[in-house]
Design an enzyme around this catalytic site. Structure first.
Site, mmCIF file in Angstrom:
data_model
loop_
_atom_site.group_PDB
_atom_site.id
_atom_site.type_symbol
_atom_site.label_atom_id
_atom_site.label_comp_id
_atom_site.label_asym_id
_atom_site.label_seq_id
_atom_site.Cartn_x
_atom_site.Cartn_y
_atom_site.Cartn_z
ATOM 1 N N GLU A 29 -7.295 -27.125 -9.426
ATOM 2 C CA GLU A 29 -6.332 -27.802 -10.322
ATOM 3 C C GLU A 29 -5.785 -26.163 -10.873
ATOM 4 O O GLU A 29 -5.234 -26.192 -12.060
ATOM 5 C CB GLU A 29 -6.692 -28.372 -11.861
ATOM 6 C CG GLU A 29 -7.215 -29.828 -11.089
ATOM 7 C CD GLU A 29 -7.793 -30.294 -12.280
ATOM 8 O OE1 GLU A 29 -7.440 -30.464 -13.179
ATOM 9 O OE2 GLU A 29 -8.277 -31.393 -11.939
ATOM 10 N N GLY A 30 -6.438 -24.886 -10.770
ATOM 11 C CA GLY A 30 -5.881 -23.748 -11.778
ATOM 12 C C GLY A 30 -7.089 -23.476 -12.683
ATOM 13 O O GLY A 30 -6.660 -22.936 -13.676
#
Length: 342
Positions: free
Chosen positions: A310-311
């Site tokens: 997801e970063g």
């Protein structure tokens, strides 16, 4: 806002030309940032790697005193046909559900992005049409690969100070392992890990799937874009497009985990300098990530045993970058403070 409503390229050959023409950091700004760092009220090197980060950011932002006023966080999402081989603990429907969660602000990355001063942008890539199972055929056609690169390119805000790129796609750790193996050698067992949480038998199955894919595409994995097309995924290819777009806009990149890093592995194989504007935010718990970072010559800022994607790891590392810039920008010089020895 995205970089443009239409991409700067319409084919893989045109994208390859842009990759080859990637600009370098601003040498004048880099020197000025280093000069300022040498004048700050501290012993030389006392802030360790924070000093290197600040100077590096200055070179890419083109200013001696870099700042983060306009951060950007983008998540690319895609589905993978290789999940038919039983490589994930979760069904592909979870990708769609998590995209909705991102858009409603309920995921971990939303909270971490806000802490970073950014909102999460989500680019969902044909979630109702997974890529082909790459154990049987190329994951994407050339047209689909170009479209994914364009989606990544167009998502980048050229006015951003720094860019965090994340991903969501059930099955994409298997694709990342295949990309790493195709780019740097080794077998599936050298690169696969538990991903979303598969057991030992699941890890062995993933390794076998990667080996089958490598054998199926043998002799066809000698070009970066063929590697991306054959064993990648839409969201992974989009990350590659975003990274090259950011390079042309001189926007520094904070890389996240194994999947986001694997997105540039094929590009770096033939153009190692593509990582020059990339900082590894962290080293994830996925076993292949450390090995891939070593092959790319990237040293992560953090190692917190994260494996969410997801970063999220890059967004946490953004706080370290902010700390580096706060010290570099806000500290007095020896002359300003009236201290001898500067």
């Amino acid at each position: 806002m995205p970089a443009s409503s239409s991409s700067a390229f319409a084919s893989l050959s045109e994208f390859a030309a842009l990759l080859a023409a990637s600009p370098a950091a601003d040498a004048t700004a880099l020197a000025a940032a280093a000069e300022r760092n040498g004048q700050l009220t501290k012993p030389p090197g006392a802030l360790g790697r924070l000093e290197d980060v600040a100077i590096w950011i200055g070179g890419w932002q083109g200013r001696a005193q870099p700042r983060i006023d306009h951060p950007q966080v983008v998540i690319f999402a895609g589905n993978h046909g290789v999940t038919a081989q039983g490589v994930s603990a979760f069904p592909s429907e979870v990708t769609v559900q998590m995209v909705a969660n991102f858009r409603h602000g309920g995921a971990a990355i939303n909270q971490l992005a806000r802490l970073h001063g950014a909102e999460v942008e989500v680019v969902a890539l044909e979630l109702d049409r997974p890529t082909a199972d790459f154990t049987e055929s190329p994951a994407m056609t050339e047209g689909e690969t170009v479209a994914a690169l364009q989606a990544g390119w167009n998502a980048v805000n050229p006015k951003a100070d720094i860019l965090v790129v994340g991903e969501m796609g059930i099955g994409n750790t298997t694709a990342a392992a295949a990309l790493a193996a195709a780019s740097f050698g080794g077998t599936g067992a050298d690169w696969v890990g538990p991903g979303t949480g598969v057991d030992a038998a699941g890890v062995a199955r993933k390794a076998a799937v990667v080996d089958i894919a490598l054998a199926h595409h043998a002799g066809q994995l000698d070009q970066p874009f063929e590697i991306l097309r054959r064993v990648g995924g839409r969201e992974i290819v989009a990350i590659a497009g975003a990274i090259v777009a950011a390079r042309h806009a001189r926007v520094p990149i904070l890389l996240d985990g194994f999947i986001g890093t694997a997105a540039i592995a094929p590009l770096a194989r033939g153009n190692a300098a593509i990582t020059d504007h990339c900082l590894a935010g962290h080293c994830s718990a996925e076993p292949g990530h450390r090995r891939l970072l070593d092959r790319l010559g990237l040293s992560p800022l953090l190692a917190l045993d994260m494996r969410l994607g997801e970063g999220s790891g890059a967004a946490v590392a953004a706080q370290i970058v902010r700390a580096a810039l706060a010290a570099h920008d806000g500290m007095a010089t020896f002359a300003e403070a009236g201290i001898a020895g500067g």
